[in-house]
Design a protein around this motif. Sequence first.
Motif, PDB file in Angstrom:
ATOM      1  N   LEU A   4      10.946   5.296  10.099  1.00  0.00           N
ATOM      2  CA  LEU A   4      10.958   4.117  10.965  1.00  0.00           C
ATOM      3  C   LEU A   4      10.009   4.319  12.147  1.00  0.00           C
ATOM      4  O   LEU A   4       9.292   3.395  12.545  1.00  0.00           O
ATOM      5  N   ALA A   5       9.981   5.544  12.689  1.00  0.00           N
ATOM      6  CA  ALA A   5       9.037   5.841  13.774  1.00  0.00           C
ATOM      7  C   ALA A   5       7.607   5.687  13.274  1.00  0.00           C
ATOM      8  O   ALA A   5       6.739   5.153  13.985  1.00  0.00           O
ATOM      9  N   GLY A   6       7.353   6.132  12.043  1.00  0.00           N
ATOM     10  CA  GLY A   6       6.017   5.979  11.462  1.00  0.00           C
ATOM     11  C   GLY A   6       5.652   4.526  11.279  1.00  0.00           C
ATOM     12  O   GLY A   6       4.496   4.130  11.493  1.00  0.00           O
ATOM     13  N   ARG A   7       6.621   3.728  10.894  1.00  0.00           N
ATOM     14  CA  ARG A   7       6.375   2.287  10.736  1.00  0.00           C
ATOM     15  C   ARG A   7       6.021   1.665  12.081  1.00  0.00           C
ATOM     16  O   ARG A   7       5.132   0.806  12.166  1.00  0.00           O
ATOM     17  N   ASN A   8       6.701   2.094  13.135  1.00  0.00           N
ATOM     18  CA  ASN A   8       6.391   1.577  14.472  1.00  0.00           C
ATOM     19  C   ASN A   8       4.971   1.959  14.895  1.00  0.00           C
ATOM     20  O   ASN A   8       4.265   1.168  15.534  1.00  0.00           O
ATOM     21  N   ILE A   9       4.550   3.164  14.540  1.00  0.00           N
ATOM     22  CA  ILE A   9       3.181   3.608  14.849  1.00  0.00           C
ATOM     23  C   ILE A   9       2.178   2.785  14.029  1.00  0.00           C
ATOM     24  O   ILE A   9       1.130   2.378  14.539  1.00  0.00           O
ATOM     25  N   TYR A  10       2.499   2.533  12.776  1.00  0.00           N
ATOM     26  CA  TYR A  10       1.663   1.708  11.896  1.00  0.00           C
ATOM     27  C   TYR A  10       1.443   0.327  12.523  1.00  0.00           C
ATOM     28  O   TYR A  10       0.328  -0.205  12.527  1.00  0.00           O
ATOM     29  N   VAL A  11       2.512  -0.244  13.083  1.00  0.00           N
ATOM     30  CA  VAL A  11       2.410  -1.549  13.746  1.00  0.00           C
ATOM     31  C   VAL A  11       1.625  -1.416  15.051  1.00  0.00           C
ATOM     32  O   VAL A  11       0.746  -2.225  15.353  1.00  0.00           O
ATOM     33  N   ARG A  12       1.920  -0.392  15.812  1.00  0.00           N
ATOM     34  CA  ARG A  12       1.264  -0.183  17.113  1.00  0.00           C
ATOM     35  C   ARG A  12      -0.240  -0.054  16.970  1.00  0.00           C
ATOM     36  O   ARG A  12      -1.006  -0.612  17.780  1.00  0.00           O
ATOM     37  N   GLU A  13      -0.698   0.647  15.940  1.00  0.00           N
ATOM     38  CA  GLU A  13      -2.118   0.874  15.741  1.00  0.00           C
ATOM     39  C   GLU A  13      -2.806  -0.272  15.002  1.00  0.00           C
ATOM     40  O   GLU A  13      -4.007  -0.217  14.744  1.00  0.00           O
ATOM     41  N   GLY A  14      -2.057  -1.310  14.650  1.00  0.00           N
ATOM     42  CA  GLY A  14      -2.654  -2.493  14.027  1.00  0.00           C
ATOM     43  C   GLY A  14      -3.069  -2.299  12.588  1.00  0.00           C
ATOM     44  O   GLY A  14      -3.938  -3.027  12.081  1.00  0.00           O
ATOM     45  N   CYS A  15      -2.463  -1.338  11.881  1.00  0.00           N
ATOM     46  CA  CYS A  15      -2.843  -1.072  10.493  1.00  0.00           C
ATOM     47  C   CYS A  15      -2.629  -2.279   9.586  1.00  0.00           C
ATOM     48  O   CYS A  15      -3.368  -2.475   8.614  1.00  0.00           O
ATOM     49  N   TYR A  16      -1.624  -3.083   9.917  1.00  0.00           N
ATOM     50  CA  TYR A  16      -1.311  -4.271   9.109  1.00  0.00           C
ATOM     51  C   TYR A  16      -2.418  -5.323   9.163  1.00  0.00           C
ATOM     52  O   TYR A  16      -2.458  -6.230   8.332  1.00  0.00           O
ATOM     53  N   ALA A  17      -3.333  -5.203  10.125  1.00  0.00           N
ATOM     54  CA  ALA A  17      -4.424  -6.179  10.234  1.00  0.00           C
ATOM     55  C   ALA A  17      -5.475  -5.973   9.149  1.00  0.00           C
ATOM     56  O   ALA A  17      -6.232  -6.897   8.830  1.00  0.00           O
ATOM     57  N   CYS A  18      -5.531  -4.765   8.578  1.00  0.00           N
ATOM     58  CA  CYS A  18      -6.523  -4.471   7.545  1.00  0.00           C
ATOM     59  C   CYS A  18      -5.908  -4.135   6.191  1.00  0.00           C
ATOM     60  O   CYS A  18      -6.606  -4.110   5.185  1.00  0.00           O
ATOM     61  N   HIS A  19      -4.611  -3.832   6.179  1.00  0.00           N
ATOM     62  CA  HIS A  19      -3.928  -3.466   4.941  1.00  0.00           C
ATOM     63  C   HIS A  19      -2.731  -4.375   4.700  1.00  0.00           C
ATOM     64  O   HIS A  19      -1.843  -4.454   5.543  1.00  0.00           O
ATOM     65  N   SER A  20      -2.720  -5.029   3.560  1.00  0.00           N
ATOM     66  CA  SER A  20      -1.544  -5.819   3.187  1.00  0.00           C
ATOM     67  C   SER A  20      -0.532  -4.902   2.517  1.00  0.00           C
ATOM     68  O   SER A  20      -0.836  -3.769   2.153  1.00  0.00           O
ATOM     69  N   GLN A  21       0.680  -5.392   2.386  1.00  0.00           N
ATOM     70  CA  GLN A  21       1.733  -4.680   1.656  1.00  0.00           C
ATOM     71  C   GLN A  21       2.433  -5.687   0.744  1.00  0.00           C
ATOM     72  O   GLN A  21       3.645  -5.839   0.775  1.00  0.00           O
ATOM     73  N   MET A  22       1.659  -6.365  -0.053  1.00  0.00           N
ATOM     74  CA  MET A  22       2.225  -7.356  -0.976  1.00  0.00           C
ATOM     75  C   MET A  22       1.289  -7.514  -2.166  1.00  0.00           C
ATOM     76  O   MET A  22       0.211  -8.103  -2.069  1.00  0.00           O
ATOM     77  N   ILE A  23       1.708  -6.958  -3.290  1.00  0.00           N
ATOM     78  CA  ILE A  23       0.927  -7.065  -4.516  1.00  0.00           C
ATOM     79  C   ILE A  23       1.344  -8.345  -5.228  1.00  0.00           C
ATOM     80  O   ILE A  23       2.522  -8.539  -5.526  1.00  0.00           O
ATOM     81  N   ARG A  24       0.384  -9.194  -5.483  1.00  0.00           N
ATOM     82  CA  ARG A  24       0.696 -10.469  -6.138  1.00  0.00           C
ATOM     83  C   ARG A  24       0.843 -10.277  -7.648  1.00  0.00           C
ATOM     84  O   ARG A  24       0.529  -9.225  -8.181  1.00  0.00           O
ATOM     85  N   THR A  25       1.318 -11.322  -8.302  1.00  0.00           N
ATOM     86  CA  THR A  25       1.620 -11.224  -9.739  1.00  0.00           C
ATOM     87  C   THR A  25       0.407 -11.439 -10.629  1.00  0.00           C
ATOM     88  O   THR A  25       0.547 -11.814 -11.795  1.00  0.00           O
ATOM     89  N   LEU A  26      -0.771 -11.201 -10.118  1.00  0.00           N
ATOM     90  CA  LEU A  26      -2.002 -11.346 -10.897  1.00  0.00           C
ATOM     91  C   LEU A  26      -2.318 -10.028 -11.603  1.00  0.00           C
ATOM     92  O   LEU A  26      -2.137  -8.946 -11.032  1.00  0.00           O
ATOM     93  N   ARG A  27      -2.795 -10.122 -12.828  1.00  0.00           N
ATOM     94  CA  ARG A  27      -3.008  -8.916 -13.627  1.00  0.00           C
ATOM     95  C   ARG A  27      -3.973  -7.937 -12.964  1.00  0.00           C
ATOM     96  O   ARG A  27      -3.764  -6.716 -13.007  1.00  0.00           O
TER      97      ARG A  27
END
Length: 250
Positions: free
Chosen positions: A56-79
């Motif tokens: 959870l601390a790592g997740r907070n750091i991930y958010v703090r450093e803005g990693c979500y702005a360049c990396h998604s975490q959702m794989i769509r159902t496309l082959r």
Amino acid sequence: MPELFHRKLERSAIGFVLAIIAAASVGGIVEIAPLFTIDETVEEAPDMRVYTPLELAGRNIYVREGCYACHSQMIRTLRDEVERYGPYSLAVESKYDRPMLWGSKRTGPDLARIGGKYSDAWHVAHLINPRDVVPESNMPAYGFLGRTALRTDELADHLRVQKTLGVPYTDEMVENAARDAYGQAAPDSDFAAGVTERYGDATEMSAFDGVATQLTEMDALVAYLQVLGRLTEAAYQNTVAPQEAPDPND
């Protein structure tokens, strides 16, 4: 004609307010309506576990450093996405994410299934200098995480907030948050047994940054990356075939 109608609408305060309410209602209905069928759309995952304090601390750091702005975490159902990243994402996998980090931009690859794909050493090397392992990478370097001690005095409060939001942390988990964070990154310490007792045998125990005598933000972020896609096996038990990617020439 549309401009004439719009000009007329702007001159009528009541009409303009009603038009705003109608437009806002469309968005509200689109977001609220699916909630009435949430029991049918969110899968069951009896093996789902919560984040450990270190993760959870790592997740907070991930958010703090803005990693979500360049990396998604959702794989769509496309082959093509399934073949590149792994099984497509399920709603249940985000049930304990507050807030969710699905994202939509992929300057870097999707990370929904990154857990266990690379070693801890690879992640550390990648975070210290991304170009050492991915020459074409344009990701910033995060070497300072390995030199920054992780604050553990706030972890109990973080778990307590998550518990208030519905994440099933127990009082024992909250009380032992700081000790469990240290124990997960020091598998040979006296605190390690408590981590597996509270979070399960599937919890990865490792000196994530390569140094077991200190607890750093690098430990936390690598622990978080290594658990992505591994909180439940539900996605790997899903046998529904992925959709074909749309043909750009159609």
